[in-house]
Design a protein around this motif. Structure first.
Motif, PDB file in Angstrom:
ATOM      1  N   GLN A  26       5.306 -37.549   4.415  1.00  0.00           N
ATOM      2  CA  GLN A  26       6.066 -37.188   5.595  1.00  0.00           C
ATOM      3  C   GLN A  26       5.117 -36.665   6.664  1.00  0.00           C
ATOM      4  OE1 GLN A  26       9.029 -34.266   4.879  1.00  0.00           O
ATOM      5  NE2 GLN A  26       9.787 -34.273   6.964  1.00  0.00           N
ATOM      6  N   GLY A  27       5.269 -37.174   7.878  1.00  0.00           N
ATOM      7  CA  GLY A  27       4.429 -36.732   8.979  1.00  0.00           C
ATOM      8  C   GLY A  27       3.109 -37.470   9.087  1.00  0.00           C
ATOM      9  N   PHE A  28       2.858 -38.442   8.192  1.00  0.00           N
ATOM     10  CA  PHE A  28       1.597 -39.181   8.201  1.00  0.00           C
ATOM     11  C   PHE A  28       1.585 -40.146   9.370  1.00  0.00           C
ATOM     12  CE2 PHE A  28      -0.895 -42.922   6.991  1.00  0.00           C
ATOM     13  CZ  PHE A  28      -2.121 -42.327   6.755  1.00  0.00           C
ATOM     14  N   ARG A  29       0.475 -40.154  10.094  1.00  0.00           N
ATOM     15  CA  ARG A  29       0.302 -41.096  11.195  1.00  0.00           C
ATOM     16  C   ARG A  29      -1.004 -41.837  10.980  1.00  0.00           C
ATOM     17  NH1 ARG A  29       0.546 -37.035  16.023  1.00  0.00           N
ATOM     18  NH2 ARG A  29      -1.094 -36.311  14.678  1.00  0.00           N
ATOM     19  N   GLU A  30      -0.958 -43.154  11.104  1.00  0.00           N
ATOM     20  CA  GLU A  30      -2.201 -43.926  10.975  1.00  0.00           C
ATOM     21  C   GLU A  30      -3.013 -43.773  12.243  1.00  0.00           C
ATOM     22  OE1 GLU A  30      -2.471 -47.594   9.191  1.00  0.00           O
ATOM     23  OE2 GLU A  30      -0.618 -47.418   8.062  1.00  0.00           O
ATOM     24  N   PRO A  31      -4.340 -43.747  12.087  1.00  0.00           N
ATOM     25  CA  PRO A  31      -5.201 -43.583  13.273  1.00  0.00           C
ATOM     26  C   PRO A  31      -5.160 -44.775  14.191  1.00  0.00           C
ATOM     27  CG  PRO A  31      -6.504 -43.645  11.227  1.00  0.00           C
ATOM     28  CD  PRO A  31      -5.075 -43.799  10.875  1.00  0.00           C
TER      29      PRO A  31
END
Length: 74
Positions: A69-74
């Motif tokens: 949860q809350g993970f964003r790919e660069p």
């Protein structure tokens, strides 16, 4: 939890991980609470190893890995 390098037959490696200062401070507060309330001395590394192991064990039940949860790919 034991402090320092984990003992045993299992080979280890070093992983460098950057975390926000606020997250590190929250981890330090948790470690202080463990020490004062329970009397358990643990290191940041020991807690991070434990949390990573538990996370990966929980993910084994999933058919497809999902990003946290809350993970964003660069």
């Amino acid at each position: 939890m034991a402090r320092g390098r984990p003992k045993g037959d299992e080979s280890t490696c070093v992983l460098a991980v950057r975390v926000p200062i606020a997250l590190r401070e929250e981890l330090d507060r948790y470690l202080d609470a463990l020490a004062t309330r329970i009397g358990l001395k643990a290191s940041r590394n020991a807690i991070i190893r434990h949390a990573l192991r538990r996370f990966l064990e929980a993910q084994q039940d999933e058919a497809w890995p999902a990003p946290p949860q809350g993970f964003r790919e660069p």
